[in-house]
Motif scaffolding. Sequence first.
Motif, mmCIF file in Angstrom:
data_model
loop_
_atom_site.group_PDB
_atom_site.id
_atom_site.type_symbol
_atom_site.label_atom_id
_atom_site.label_comp_id
_atom_site.label_asym_id
_atom_site.label_seq_id
_atom_site.Cartn_x
_atom_site.Cartn_y
_atom_site.Cartn_z
ATOM 1 N N THR A 34 0.843 -1.187 0.000
ATOM 2 C CA THR A 34 0.000 0.000 0.000
ATOM 3 C C THR A 34 0.882 1.241 0.000
ATOM 4 O O THR A 34 2.065 1.186 0.364
ATOM 5 C CB THR A 34 -0.921 0.057 1.228
ATOM 6 N N GLN A 64 -0.941 -0.660 -10.463
ATOM 7 C CA GLN A 64 -1.696 -0.399 -9.242
ATOM 8 C C GLN A 64 -3.055 -1.079 -9.276
ATOM 9 O O GLN A 64 -3.598 -1.375 -10.346
ATOM 10 C CB GLN A 64 -1.895 1.101 -9.035
ATOM 11 N N GLN A 65 -3.570 -1.323 -8.111
ATOM 12 C CA GLN A 65 -4.914 -1.867 -7.950
ATOM 13 C C GLN A 65 -5.530 -1.210 -6.720
ATOM 14 O O GLN A 65 -4.937 -1.201 -5.647
ATOM 15 C CB GLN A 65 -4.874 -3.385 -7.762
ATOM 16 N N ARG A 66 -6.696 -0.651 -6.902
ATOM 17 C CA ARG A 66 -7.383 0.003 -5.789
ATOM 18 C C ARG A 66 -8.368 -0.966 -5.148
ATOM 19 O O ARG A 66 -9.096 -1.677 -5.837
ATOM 20 C CB ARG A 66 -8.112 1.258 -6.268
ATOM 21 N N GLN A 67 -8.342 -0.990 -3.841
ATOM 22 C CA GLN A 67 -9.253 -1.833 -3.071
ATOM 23 C C GLN A 67 -9.753 -1.012 -1.889
ATOM 24 O O GLN A 67 -9.037 -0.788 -0.924
ATOM 25 C CB GLN A 67 -8.541 -3.096 -2.590
ATOM 26 N N GLY A 68 -10.985 -0.555 -1.993
ATOM 27 C CA GLY A 68 -11.518 0.324 -0.970
ATOM 28 C C GLY A 68 -10.756 1.634 -0.951
ATOM 29 O O GLY A 68 -10.569 2.279 -1.986
ATOM 30 N N ARG A 69 -10.285 2.010 0.224
ATOM 31 C CA ARG A 69 -9.549 3.264 0.369
ATOM 32 C C ARG A 69 -8.069 3.127 0.050
ATOM 33 O O ARG A 69 -7.337 4.123 0.011
ATOM 34 C CB ARG A 69 -9.701 3.779 1.804
ATOM 35 N N HIS A 70 -7.621 1.905 -0.164
ATOM 36 C CA HIS A 70 -6.193 1.665 -0.333
ATOM 37 C C HIS A 70 -5.814 1.512 -1.806
ATOM 38 O O HIS A 70 -6.579 0.976 -2.604
ATOM 39 C CB HIS A 70 -5.759 0.415 0.433
ATOM 40 N N ARG A 71 -4.611 1.958 -2.110
ATOM 41 C CA ARG A 71 -4.025 1.750 -3.423
ATOM 42 C C ARG A 71 -2.848 0.811 -3.256
ATOM 43 O O ARG A 71 -1.890 1.111 -2.535
ATOM 44 C CB ARG A 71 -3.571 3.078 -4.028
ATOM 45 N N TYR A 72 -2.916 -0.337 -3.888
ATOM 46 C CA TYR A 72 -1.836 -1.311 -3.840
ATOM 47 C C TYR A 72 -1.000 -1.200 -5.119
ATOM 48 O O TYR A 72 -1.548 -1.065 -6.216
ATOM 49 C CB TYR A 72 -2.380 -2.738 -3.723
#
Length: 232
Positions: A34, A64-72
């Motif tokens: 993250t 990148q991959q967004r999951q909820g509020r997080h950016r991985y």
Amino acid sequence: MTDHATHLAALAHLLAHPTRARVCLALLDNRAWTATELAHHTNVTAPTISEHLTLLIEGGLLTQQRQGRHRYVRLTDSDTAHLIETLAAHTTPTPPPAPTLRAHRANHALARARTCYDHLAGHLGVAITDALTHHGLLRQDTGFALTDTGLAWFTDHGIDLPRTSRRPLARSCLDWTQRRPHLAGAAGAALCHHALTFGWCQPLGTGRALRITPQGEHALADLLGIDPHTLR
């Protein structure tokens, strides 16, 4: 030629900043991080790491991959990881002394055994590569290539090799701590997966460093004739 020069200069610019370089080195562990984790790792603020990550993503080094509020984010692919590791191996041969005992131990652990994206690196990776070559399972004289005996060795020991992948089966990766090549490519990834699955080595904490287990020492001695004392 001008376009190639422009693209090369742009790539060099991406890695010219210490924070972006630290991000890429951290992501060699083949995990998705993250932005918050990378900000903590590089000791910068959230807005600052966001700017750096955006540049690395736009430059094609990260996805990148967004999951909820997080950016991985993670390295784009194995070719990108190979590039980062190779460039790291061309840095100053003698690094400055570690500032603390903890940092010294961490550096020593990385040099002894670690993952390099999805294959084994450090002294462990180089030792395995040397043993494969010594036993005629791997050729290095005309570029890295598994021999017929080597292909049979992988099969006989239950190490599955993909036969339809576009990825090279065997590839040389210059080790940044040992300054010598270790095995990468699909074969390197398969061997690393096998070693972790069967407990030859275990992650040492949350980073890339690995601990070679007694079971691993026995297996490597039995299968490749590697002296356990040289791995410690």
